[in-house]
Scaffold this motif. Structure first.
Motif, PDB file in Angstrom:
ATOM      1  N   VAL A 214       2.933   6.048  -4.675  1.00 34.22           N
ATOM      2  CA  VAL A 214       2.214   7.319  -4.761  1.00 34.22           C
ATOM      3  C   VAL A 214       1.373   7.595  -3.519  1.00 34.22           C
ATOM      4  CG1 VAL A 214       0.425   8.547  -6.039  1.00 34.22           C
ATOM      5  CG2 VAL A 214       2.099   7.219  -7.274  1.00 34.22           C
ATOM      6  N   SER A 215       0.933   6.542  -2.856  1.00 28.98           N
ATOM      7  CA  SER A 215       0.016   6.762  -1.724  1.00 28.98           C
ATOM      8  C   SER A 215       0.693   7.587  -0.630  1.00 28.98           C
ATOM      9  CB  SER A 215      -0.486   5.425  -1.165  1.00 28.98           C
ATOM     10  OG  SER A 215       0.533   4.788  -0.419  1.00 28.98           O
ATOM     11  N   VAL A 216       2.039   7.535  -0.602  1.00 31.96           N
ATOM     12  CA  VAL A 216       2.775   8.314   0.401  1.00 31.96           C
ATOM     13  C   VAL A 216       2.509   9.822   0.237  1.00 31.96           C
ATOM     14  CG1 VAL A 216       5.117   8.920   1.138  1.00 31.96           C
ATOM     15  CG2 VAL A 216       4.547   6.539   0.636  1.00 31.96           C
ATOM     16  N   TRP A 217       2.280  10.261  -1.009  1.00 36.92           N
ATOM     17  CA  TRP A 217       2.016  11.682  -1.263  1.00 36.92           C
ATOM     18  C   TRP A 217       0.756  12.162  -0.539  1.00 36.92           C
ATOM     19  CZ3 TRP A 217       4.003  14.889  -5.679  1.00 36.92           C
ATOM     20  CH2 TRP A 217       5.156  14.330  -6.267  1.00 36.92           C
ATOM     21  N   PHE A 218      -0.196  11.228  -0.349  1.00 31.18           N
ATOM     22  CA  PHE A 218      -1.484  11.628   0.223  1.00 31.18           C
ATOM     23  C   PHE A 218      -1.597  11.293   1.705  1.00 31.18           C
ATOM     24  CE2 PHE A 218      -2.228  10.442  -4.243  1.00 31.18           C
ATOM     25  CZ  PHE A 218      -2.695  11.645  -4.733  1.00 31.18           C
ATOM     26  N   ALA A 219      -0.564  10.644   2.247  1.00 32.67           N
ATOM     27  CA  ALA A 219      -0.692  10.126   3.608  1.00 32.67           C
ATOM     28  C   ALA A 219      -1.058  11.228   4.592  1.00 32.67           C
ATOM     29  CB  ALA A 219       0.599   9.428   4.022  1.00 32.67           C
ATOM     30  N   LYS A 220      -0.522  12.420   4.378  1.00 39.74           N
ATOM     31  CA  LYS A 220      -0.745  13.483   5.361  1.00 39.74           C
ATOM     32  C   LYS A 220      -1.593  14.618   4.820  1.00 39.74           C
ATOM     33  CE  LYS A 220       3.428  12.768   8.045  1.00 39.74           C
ATOM     34  NZ  LYS A 220       4.771  13.270   8.291  1.00 39.74           N
ATOM     35  N   ARG A 221      -2.122  14.466   3.581  1.00 39.00           N
ATOM     36  CA  ARG A 221      -2.889  15.631   3.109  1.00 39.00           C
ATOM     37  C   ARG A 221      -4.256  15.248   2.579  1.00 39.00           C
ATOM     38  NH1 ARG A 221       0.749  18.810   0.912  1.00 39.00           N
ATOM     39  NH2 ARG A 221       2.202  17.609   2.158  1.00 39.00           N
ATOM     40  N   SER A 222      -5.184  16.089   2.930  1.00 42.13           N
ATOM     41  CA  SER A 222      -6.542  15.897   2.458  1.00 42.13           C
ATOM     42  C   SER A 222      -6.722  16.768   1.222  1.00 42.13           C
ATOM     43  CB  SER A 222      -7.513  16.307   3.574  1.00 42.13           C
ATOM     44  OG  SER A 222      -8.519  17.133   3.055  1.00 42.13           O
ATOM     45  N   LEU A 223      -7.241  16.170   0.176  1.00 42.78           N
ATOM     46  CA  LEU A 223      -7.367  16.901  -1.093  1.00 42.78           C
ATOM     47  C   LEU A 223      -8.427  17.996  -1.019  1.00 42.78           C
ATOM     48  CD1 LEU A 223      -6.903  13.961  -3.590  1.00 42.78           C
ATOM     49  CD2 LEU A 223      -5.372  15.916  -3.278  1.00 42.78           C
ATOM     50  N   ARG A 224      -9.320  17.885  -0.051  1.00 44.33           N
ATOM     51  CA  ARG A 224     -10.315  18.955   0.093  1.00 44.33           C
ATOM     52  C   ARG A 224      -9.620  20.239   0.538  1.00 44.33           C
ATOM     53  NH1 ARG A 224     -15.642  19.148  -0.032  1.00 44.33           N
ATOM     54  NH2 ARG A 224     -15.702  16.928  -0.386  1.00 44.33           N
ATOM     55  N   GLU A 225      -8.582  20.070   1.361  1.00 39.76           N
ATOM     56  CA  GLU A 225      -7.888  21.254   1.871  1.00 39.76           C
ATOM     57  C   GLU A 225      -6.835  21.790   0.913  1.00 39.76           C
ATOM     58  OE1 GLU A 225      -6.562  20.000   5.754  1.00 39.76           O
ATOM     59  OE2 GLU A 225      -8.671  19.571   6.213  1.00 39.76           O
ATOM     60  N   GLN A 226      -6.211  20.895   0.186  1.00 45.04           N
ATOM     61  CA  GLN A 226      -5.136  21.349  -0.693  1.00 45.04           C
ATOM     62  C   GLN A 226      -5.131  20.529  -1.980  1.00 45.04           C
ATOM     63  OE1 GLN A 226      -1.091  20.427   0.396  1.00 45.04           O
ATOM     64  NE2 GLN A 226      -0.420  22.501  -0.120  1.00 45.04           N
ATOM     65  N   ALA A 227      -5.447  21.195  -3.093  1.00 48.80           N
ATOM     66  CA  ALA A 227      -5.526  20.461  -4.352  1.00 48.80           C
ATOM     67  C   ALA A 227      -4.394  20.833  -5.295  1.00 48.80           C
ATOM     68  CB  ALA A 227      -6.866  20.728  -5.031  1.00 48.80           C
ATOM     69  N   GLY A 228      -3.417  21.565  -4.798  1.00 49.27           N
ATOM     70  CA  GLY A 228      -2.342  21.887  -5.722  1.00 49.27           C
ATOM     71  C   GLY A 228      -1.180  22.623  -5.101  1.00 49.27           C
ATOM     72  N   ILE A 229      -0.010  22.411  -5.695  1.00 50.09           N
ATOM     73  CA  ILE A 229       1.187  23.193  -5.393  1.00 50.09           C
ATOM     74  C   ILE A 229       1.818  23.466  -6.749  1.00 50.09           C
ATOM     75  CG2 ILE A 229       3.487  23.173  -4.359  1.00 50.09           C
ATOM     76  CD1 ILE A 229       2.443  21.262  -2.246  1.00 50.09           C
TER      77      ILE A 229
END
Lengths: 256, 351
Positions: A214-229
């Motif tokens: 699962v950590s791969v999902w967050f490798a390039k994204r900051s949750l502050r900037e994008q919390a959903g798709i």
């Protein structure tokens, strides 16, 4: 006279049954005698190298976000076994919903595969367009599994939901629902997992343990900037391009 | 040895005879319901060869359609918003009410000749009839439930388990797929093709257009048929017919599905079959009667960005034309369909 004829006919019938029996026997023999191998694929959800614990365990992403994972589910489809000699074997009608909250769903038992040294696995993450446009299906593709958009038809190929103090959203939740089967927003992705080249052993029974990290999902994204798709589109496709690399071979156990 | 062979042969004979017989009787039992393809109609979009509709599937689907069990608090059934006598739309409601009286943002669709539809909903967001019922079941302002919850409720009912077994064979637990297939079997059977219009077209004895209806048909062919194409009275396309956008609802229609700017404010061309009874009209139910609709087309078309070329310039309709058009539109009313017992509330199922 008539009786004689009946007896003759009956004899014919009996002969026919005898022949049918032999044929059946041959078919059974042919399908069981050629040696086959069994493959057990265990897809273990992890965060990094750690087995994933849902809801209660805090993890730290490479972007520095603290995250709790509540839901992690994805489809694997079109599974193919790759052999050392270059041959491939496709598992017919293979659609599996892997759900981190359901251990049984993480184990795929594939029996009666052709013999030969296995080199790797190839599969799609998600559900192809043919299944996405052809109505209600059974098994793991059943719409009651909650992996389908009701207002804009199509399977959700992969779903990740959780919480993070970094999220500016309601209840600090994040929700990534990745789907889209139609051009130009097709988010179906192919993944290939190869065994190391030096393991050439042929086996009759084998267990491949993969990690779905699962950590791969967050490798390039900051949750502050994008919390959903939540819809098909560019963002979903970008995430699919990233998470298709989440699979890793962890273990290869086999019996000759 | 010889004897035992003989016995095996005999047993095999009996077994195969039994299998054949039970196969025949199973086929007899699950009678295939055929869609009717009236003369001059295109082939249906739904492939009944691949997905046969059975009598049992149909009656089960009808029971589900009328059962409020499908909603979260068991208050709303599909029929709450789709009433047979009004061509299966929500009678006299511009925007449909669902659970707790919550209002949706669209006027409920009519349910007629759905086997000919390529897509569903005003924006065409749903690609197959079998997956359509998921939308109202799971919509928070409609039935606000989950298919998995509906399946669990049905599995807890002996009556339903028995009915599903009859329709789908011996499997013990009801699945989501079966619920959807049953509902769509009912939906697909809602066919209307016996309006006065159809009877006149088929030259049935005793059926003739009045002079006004005949003149109305000419006006229709000139100004309306490009989109509301006979015999389905829709071309299945997405068009903008010049409704001024409602800033409160802010409904972009087709663009919600395709995200293409060129699809902004396009909506699916609705069928006009039984149009007389399915008021109010348009995706947001803004027009209460057909006179207002005709006024729209003659005098009230908004020059929206994607207004269809077919409505530029606006149809030049005199008052006489409108009266004739109205007379013609009423020939599309199929009272036998609107009153067909087979489609109505199945009292026997709910006793």
């Amino acid at each position: 006279m008539a009786q004689n004829r009946i007896r003759k006919i009956l004899k014919h019938v009996r002969n026919v049954y005898f022949l049918v029996g032999i044929c059946l026997g041959l078919v059974v023999f042919a399908t069981t005698s050629g040696k086959k191998q069994n493959l057990h694929v265990f897809i273990q959800p992890t965060f990094g190298k750690q087995a994933l614990t849902l809801e209660t365990q805090a993890y730290r992403s490479t972007q520095g976000d603290t995250v709790f994972i509540d839901v992690f589910r994805f489809y694997i489809s079109n599974l193919q076994i790759l052999y050392r000699d270059g041959k491939t074997f496709s598992i017919p009608n293979s659609y599996y919903l892997i759900d981190a909250s359901d251990t049984a769903s993480c184990h795929l038992q594939l029996s009666s595969l052709p013999l030969g040294a296995i080199a790797g696995l190839s599969f799609h993450i998600g559900v192809d367009s043919a299944k996405s446009v052809s109505g209600a299906h059974a098994g793991d593709l059943d719409l009651s599994k909650g992996m389908y958009w009701s207002w804009n038809s199509g399977y959700i190929n992969a779903k990740l939901e959780g919480r993070s103090p970094s999220c500016l959203s309601h209840k600090q939740q994040f929700e990534f629902h990745v789907g889209g089967y139609a051009h130009p927003n097709n988010s179906l992705r192919k993944a290939i997992v190869m065994l190391p080249v030096n393991t050439s052993a042929e086996a009759t029974s084998r267990t491949l343990q993969l990690q779905a990290d699962v950590s791969v999902w967050f490798a390039k994204r900051s949750l502050r900037e994008q919390a959903g798709i939540m819809i098909p589109g560019k963002a979903a496709m970008a995430l699919a391009d990233e998470y298709k690399h989440m699979f890793r071979l962890q273990n290869d156990l086999y019996e000759k | 040895m010889k004897n035992s062979l003989k016995n095996i042969g005999l047993a095999a004979l009996l077994l195969s005879a039994f299998l054949t017989l039970s196969w025949i009787s199973a086929r007899e039992k699950n009678k295939i319901k055929h869609l009717i393809q009236p003369a001059g109609w295109p082939a249906p979009v739904y492939d009944v060869e691949k997905n046969p509709i059975t009598e049992e599937g149909f009656t089960l689907g009808r029971m589900l359609f009328y059962d409020p069990l499908l909603s979260a608090d068991s208050t709303i059934s599909c029929a709450s918003c789709h009433l047979q006598q009004t061509n299966f739309t929500h009678v006299d409601h511009a925007l449909s009410h669902g659970i707790d009286g919550k209002k949706g943002t669209r006027n409920s669709s009519v349910l007629v000749n759905l086997a000919w539809s390529k897509s569903f909903m005003w924006d065409g967001g749903i690609n197959h009839i079998e997956v359509q019922p998921l939308a109202p079941i799971e919509n928070p302002v409609e039935m606000n439930s989950r298919l998995s919850i509906v399946v669990a409720k049905l599995n807890a009912s002996d009556r339903y388990r028995q009915k599903f077994r009859k329709a789908f064979g011996k499997k013990n637990t009801i699945t989501g797929q079966q619920v959807l297939k049953a509902l769509s079997a009912y939906l697909l059977s809602l066919q209307s093709f016996n309006a006065k219009y159809d009877r006149v077209m088929r030259s049935e004895p005793g059926y003739h257009f009045t002079p006004a209806e005949a003149r109305g048909m000419d006006v229709f062919l000139k100004h309306c048929n490009a989109c509301h194409t006979a015999p389905l009275f829709t071309n299945q396309g997405f068009e903008n017919n010049g409704l001024a956008p409602d800033p409160y609802l802010n409904d972009g229609g087709r663009i919600k599905v395709t995200h293409q700017p060129s699809d902004s404010l396009l909506f699916k061309v609705p069928t006009l079959r039984n149009i007389e009874v399915s008021y109010p009209y348009m995706h947001d139910g803004r027009y209460k009667n057909l006179q207002m609709v005709l006024f729209h087309y003659s005098s009230n078309i908004s020059n929206t960005l994607h207004l269809s070329p077919a409505l530029q310039p606006a149809p030049d309709l005199t008052e006489g034309n409108k009266n004739d058009l109205l007379a013609f539109l009423k020939t599309l009313t199929d009272t036998s369909f609107l009153n067909q017992k087979e489609f109505g509330y199945p009292f026997e199922d709910f006793q």
